[in-house]
Design a protein around this motif. Structure first.
Motif, PDB file in Angstrom:
ATOM      1  N   LEU A   1      -7.991  -0.891   8.629  1.00 50.59           N
ATOM      2  CA  LEU A   1      -8.261  -2.308   8.893  1.00 50.59           C
ATOM      3  C   LEU A   1      -8.993  -2.534  10.217  1.00 50.59           C
ATOM      4  O   LEU A   1      -9.732  -3.498  10.358  1.00 50.59           O
ATOM      5  CB  LEU A   1      -6.950  -3.103   8.898  1.00 50.59           C
ATOM      6  CG  LEU A   1      -6.326  -3.342   7.534  1.00 50.59           C
ATOM      7  CD1 LEU A   1      -4.899  -3.845   7.682  1.00 50.59           C
ATOM      8  CD2 LEU A   1      -7.155  -4.334   6.731  1.00 50.59           C
ATOM      9  N   MET A   2      -8.802  -1.654  11.179  1.00 57.47           N
ATOM     10  CA  MET A   2      -9.403  -1.833  12.500  1.00 57.47           C
ATOM     11  C   MET A   2     -10.758  -1.139  12.643  1.00 57.47           C
ATOM     12  O   MET A   2     -11.375  -1.198  13.692  1.00 57.47           O
ATOM     13  CB  MET A   2      -8.452  -1.303  13.588  1.00 57.47           C
ATOM     14  CG  MET A   2      -7.206  -2.141  13.759  1.00 57.47           C
ATOM     15  SD  MET A   2      -7.570  -3.812  14.377  1.00 57.47           S
ATOM     16  CE  MET A   2      -7.322  -4.786  12.910  1.00 57.47           C
ATOM     17  N   ASP A   3     -11.233  -0.498  11.592  1.00 59.09           N
ATOM     18  CA  ASP A   3     -12.520   0.196  11.635  1.00 59.09           C
ATOM     19  C   ASP A   3     -13.597  -0.730  11.061  1.00 59.09           C
ATOM     20  O   ASP A   3     -13.645  -0.943   9.850  1.00 59.09           O
ATOM     21  CB  ASP A   3     -12.422   1.493  10.817  1.00 59.09           C
ATOM     22  CG  ASP A   3     -13.706   2.308  10.855  1.00 59.09           C
ATOM     23  OD1 ASP A   3     -14.789   1.743  11.113  1.00 59.09           O
ATOM     24  OD2 ASP A   3     -13.612   3.514  10.602  1.00 59.09           O
ATOM     25  N   PRO A   4     -14.470  -1.304  11.924  1.00 60.01           N
ATOM     26  CA  PRO A   4     -15.464  -2.261  11.427  1.00 60.01           C
ATOM     27  C   PRO A   4     -16.340  -1.711  10.299  1.00 60.01           C
ATOM     28  O   PRO A   4     -16.685  -2.433   9.374  1.00 60.01           O
ATOM     29  CB  PRO A   4     -16.311  -2.590  12.660  1.00 60.01           C
ATOM     30  CG  PRO A   4     -15.427  -2.303  13.812  1.00 60.01           C
ATOM     31  CD  PRO A   4     -14.547  -1.154  13.377  1.00 60.01           C
ATOM     32  N   SER A   5     -16.687  -0.418  10.352  1.00 57.24           N
ATOM     33  CA  SER A   5     -17.560   0.117   9.298  1.00 57.24           C
ATOM     34  C   SER A   5     -16.821   0.168   7.959  1.00 57.24           C
ATOM     35  O   SER A   5     -17.406  -0.055   6.905  1.00 57.24           O
ATOM     36  CB  SER A   5     -18.097   1.492   9.675  1.00 57.24           C
ATOM     37  OG  SER A   5     -17.037   2.418   9.785  1.00 57.24           O
ATOM     38  N   LYS A   6     -15.511   0.423   7.995  1.00 51.94           N
ATOM     39  CA  LYS A   6     -14.726   0.384   6.757  1.00 51.94           C
ATOM     40  C   LYS A   6     -14.540  -1.058   6.292  1.00 51.94           C
ATOM     41  O   LYS A   6     -14.605  -1.358   5.104  1.00 51.94           O
ATOM     42  CB  LYS A   6     -13.369   1.064   6.963  1.00 51.94           C
ATOM     43  CG  LYS A   6     -13.451   2.583   7.019  1.00 51.94           C
ATOM     44  CD  LYS A   6     -12.063   3.184   7.068  1.00 51.94           C
ATOM     45  CE  LYS A   6     -12.007   4.669   6.858  1.00 51.94           C
ATOM     46  NZ  LYS A   6     -12.966   5.479   7.536  1.00 51.94           N
ATOM     47  N   MET A   7     -14.319  -1.965   7.229  1.00 50.08           N
ATOM     48  CA  MET A   7     -14.150  -3.380   6.884  1.00 50.08           C
ATOM     49  C   MET A   7     -15.410  -3.915   6.196  1.00 50.08           C
ATOM     50  O   MET A   7     -15.325  -4.670   5.244  1.00 50.08           O
ATOM     51  CB  MET A   7     -13.844  -4.217   8.132  1.00 50.08           C
ATOM     52  CG  MET A   7     -12.443  -4.027   8.674  1.00 50.08           C
ATOM     53  SD  MET A   7     -11.153  -4.470   7.507  1.00 50.08           S
ATOM     54  CE  MET A   7     -11.321  -6.244   7.492  1.00 50.08           C
TER      55      MET A   7
ATOM     56  N   GLN B   1     -10.023   2.174  -0.105  1.00 57.91           N
ATOM     57  CA  GLN B   1     -10.322   2.765   1.216  1.00 57.91           C
ATOM     58  C   GLN B   1      -9.095   3.491   1.758  1.00 57.91           C
ATOM     59  O   GLN B   1      -9.208   4.584   2.317  1.00 57.91           O
ATOM     60  CB  GLN B   1     -10.692   1.647   2.212  1.00 57.91           C
ATOM     61  CG  GLN B   1     -12.047   1.078   2.018  1.00 57.91           C
ATOM     62  CD  GLN B   1     -13.066   1.775   2.879  1.00 57.91           C
ATOM     63  OE1 GLN B   1     -12.768   2.718   3.591  1.00 57.91           O
ATOM     64  NE2 GLN B   1     -14.296   1.325   2.790  1.00 57.91           N
ATOM     65  N   ILE B   2      -7.933   2.873   1.631  1.00 59.68           N
ATOM     66  CA  ILE B   2      -6.693   3.461   2.152  1.00 59.68           C
ATOM     67  C   ILE B   2      -6.342   4.722   1.359  1.00 59.68           C
ATOM     68  O   ILE B   2      -5.968   5.739   1.942  1.00 59.68           O
ATOM     69  CB  ILE B   2      -5.560   2.423   2.142  1.00 59.68           C
ATOM     70  CG1 ILE B   2      -5.856   1.384   3.253  1.00 59.68           C
ATOM     71  CG2 ILE B   2      -4.193   3.071   2.340  1.00 59.68           C
ATOM     72  CD1 ILE B   2      -5.007   0.143   3.201  1.00 59.68           C
ATOM     73  N   ALA B   3      -6.509   4.674   0.052  1.00 65.08           N
ATOM     74  CA  ALA B   3      -6.246   5.861  -0.783  1.00 65.08           C
ATOM     75  C   ALA B   3      -7.193   7.001  -0.394  1.00 65.08           C
ATOM     76  O   ALA B   3      -6.775   8.146  -0.276  1.00 65.08           O
ATOM     77  CB  ALA B   3      -6.396   5.515  -2.260  1.00 65.08           C
ATOM     78  N   ASP B   4      -8.482   6.670  -0.151  1.00 65.18           N
ATOM     79  CA  ASP B   4      -9.450   7.688   0.263  1.00 65.18           C
ATOM     80  C   ASP B   4      -9.081   8.276   1.616  1.00 65.18           C
ATOM     81  O   ASP B   4      -9.151   9.480   1.820  1.00 65.18           O
ATOM     82  CB  ASP B   4     -10.871   7.091   0.352  1.00 65.18           C
ATOM     83  CG  ASP B   4     -11.457   6.791  -1.021  1.00 65.18           C
ATOM     84  OD1 ASP B   4     -10.845   7.194  -2.043  1.00 65.18           O
ATOM     85  OD2 ASP B   4     -12.514   6.132  -1.072  1.00 65.18           O
ATOM     86  N   ALA B   5      -8.683   7.413   2.560  1.00 64.87           N
ATOM     87  CA  ALA B   5      -8.310   7.887   3.895  1.00 64.87           C
ATOM     88  C   ALA B   5      -7.069   8.761   3.813  1.00 64.87           C
ATOM     89  O   ALA B   5      -6.972   9.787   4.502  1.00 64.87           O
ATOM     90  CB  ALA B   5      -8.056   6.689   4.822  1.00 64.87           C
ATOM     91  N   LYS B   6      -6.147   8.398   2.933  1.00 66.77           N
ATOM     92  CA  LYS B   6      -4.906   9.159   2.788  1.00 66.77           C
ATOM     93  C   LYS B   6      -5.183  10.546   2.213  1.00 66.77           C
ATOM     94  O   LYS B   6      -4.576  11.535   2.624  1.00 66.77           O
ATOM     95  CB  LYS B   6      -3.925   8.391   1.889  1.00 66.77           C
ATOM     96  CG  LYS B   6      -2.552   9.008   1.816  1.00 66.77           C
ATOM     97  CD  LYS B   6      -1.646   8.158   0.960  1.00 66.77           C
ATOM     98  CE  LYS B   6      -0.301   8.850   0.791  1.00 66.77           C
ATOM     99  NZ  LYS B   6       0.553   8.155  -0.161  1.00 66.77           N
ATOM    100  N   SER B   7      -6.139  10.614   1.282  1.00 67.02           N
ATOM    101  CA  SER B   7      -6.446  11.915   0.653  1.00 67.02           C
ATOM    102  C   SER B   7      -7.464  12.711   1.472  1.00 67.02           C
ATOM    103  O   SER B   7      -7.803  13.827   1.117  1.00 67.02           O
ATOM    104  CB  SER B   7      -6.945  11.701  -0.771  1.00 67.02           C
ATOM    105  OG  SER B   7      -8.221  11.075  -0.757  1.00 67.02           O
TER     106      SER B   7
ATOM    107  N   PHE C   1       0.838  -1.196   0.000  1.00 65.48           N
ATOM    108  CA  PHE C   1       0.000   0.000   0.000  1.00 65.48           C
ATOM    109  C   PHE C   1       0.871   1.243   0.000  1.00 65.48           C
ATOM    110  O   PHE C   1       1.880   1.300   0.702  1.00 65.48           O
ATOM    111  CB  PHE C   1      -0.903   0.030   1.239  1.00 65.48           C
ATOM    112  CG  PHE C   1      -1.860  -1.123   1.293  1.00 65.48           C
ATOM    113  CD1 PHE C   1      -2.995  -1.151   0.498  1.00 65.48           C
ATOM    114  CD2 PHE C   1      -1.615  -2.197   2.127  1.00 65.48           C
ATOM    115  CE1 PHE C   1      -3.873  -2.214   0.543  1.00 65.48           C
ATOM    116  CE2 PHE C   1      -2.486  -3.274   2.174  1.00 65.48           C
ATOM    117  CZ  PHE C   1      -3.613  -3.280   1.379  1.00 65.48           C
ATOM    118  N   ASP C   2       0.445   2.225  -0.756  1.00 61.58           N
ATOM    119  CA  ASP C   2       1.155   3.496  -0.825  1.00 61.58           C
ATOM    120  C   ASP C   2       0.625   4.418   0.275  1.00 61.58           C
ATOM    121  O   ASP C   2      -0.011   5.436   0.013  1.00 61.58           O
ATOM    122  CB  ASP C   2       0.970   4.129  -2.213  1.00 61.58           C
ATOM    123  CG  ASP C   2       1.798   5.396  -2.376  1.00 61.58           C
ATOM    124  OD1 ASP C   2       2.760   5.583  -1.598  1.00 61.58           O
ATOM    125  OD2 ASP C   2       1.464   6.206  -3.249  1.00 61.58           O
ATOM    126  N   ALA C   3       0.840   3.986   1.535  1.00 60.83           N
ATOM    127  CA  ALA C   3       0.352   4.737   2.691  1.00 60.83           C
ATOM    128  C   ALA C   3       1.146   4.280   3.917  1.00 60.83           C
ATOM    129  O   ALA C   3       1.621   3.150   3.963  1.00 60.83           O
ATOM    130  CB  ALA C   3      -1.135   4.472   2.906  1.00 60.83           C
TER     131      ALA C   3
END
Length: 150
Positions: free
Chosen positions: A20-26, A142-148, A9-11
């Motif tokens: 990964l630890m956020d159930p709603s994102k999972m 999800q990770i790209a969205d969280a990063k931006s 991952f680029d993050a």
């Protein structure tokens, strides 16, 4: 049926861990989620429609986080039940920082019981492989969205 791999991952590792630890994102990572409910920090449920031949298979999954060592390791169990199938899944991942990037080594052990389970690994392996690809691609988004910050 065991599957494993490595995903880059680029993050930074903390951001990957937080997603990964956020159930709603999972819940949003799972293909076919039709409903989702957080019970507490380590337990949640999801209603999922698994694409399987004609119409798909509806399962109610109970998730439990068994172990977590912040920003490096977590283990999760999931049990799904529906008409004609019981699915048990044990997953774990190891995160390693690589500068501003993160390497995730993951593994999953998927067991299917009931009449559908008798179809065998030959039938399920391509379905499991496709679902794993879908989950990892969704995680990357999800990770790209969280990063931006969106």
């Amino acid at each position: 049926m065991k599957v494993d791999g490595v995903k880059e991952f680029d993050a930074p590792v903390q951001l990957v861990w937080d997603v990964l630890m956020d159930p709603s994102k999972m819940a949003q990572l799972l293909p076919g989620v039709e409903g989702f409910e957080v019970k507490d920090e380590t337990h949640w449920q999801a209603s999922v429609k698994v694409p399987l031949g004609m119409g798909g298979l509806k399962l109610k999954f109970n998730f439990e986080q068994l172990e977590a060592r912040p920003i490096e390791y977590a283990k999760l169990n999931a049990k799904g039940q529906g008409v004609g199938a019981i699915v048990a899944m044990a997953t774990e991942f190891h995160l390693a920082p690589e500068g501003e990037r993160t390497s995730m080594k993951w593994e999953a052990d998927v067991k299917v019981a009931g009449p559908i389970g008798s179809m065998g690994q030959r039938v399920f392996q391509p379905i499991v492989n496709q679902q794993v690809t879908n989950v990892l691609d969704a995680l990357e988004r999800q990770i790209a969205d969280a990063k931006s910050g969106s």
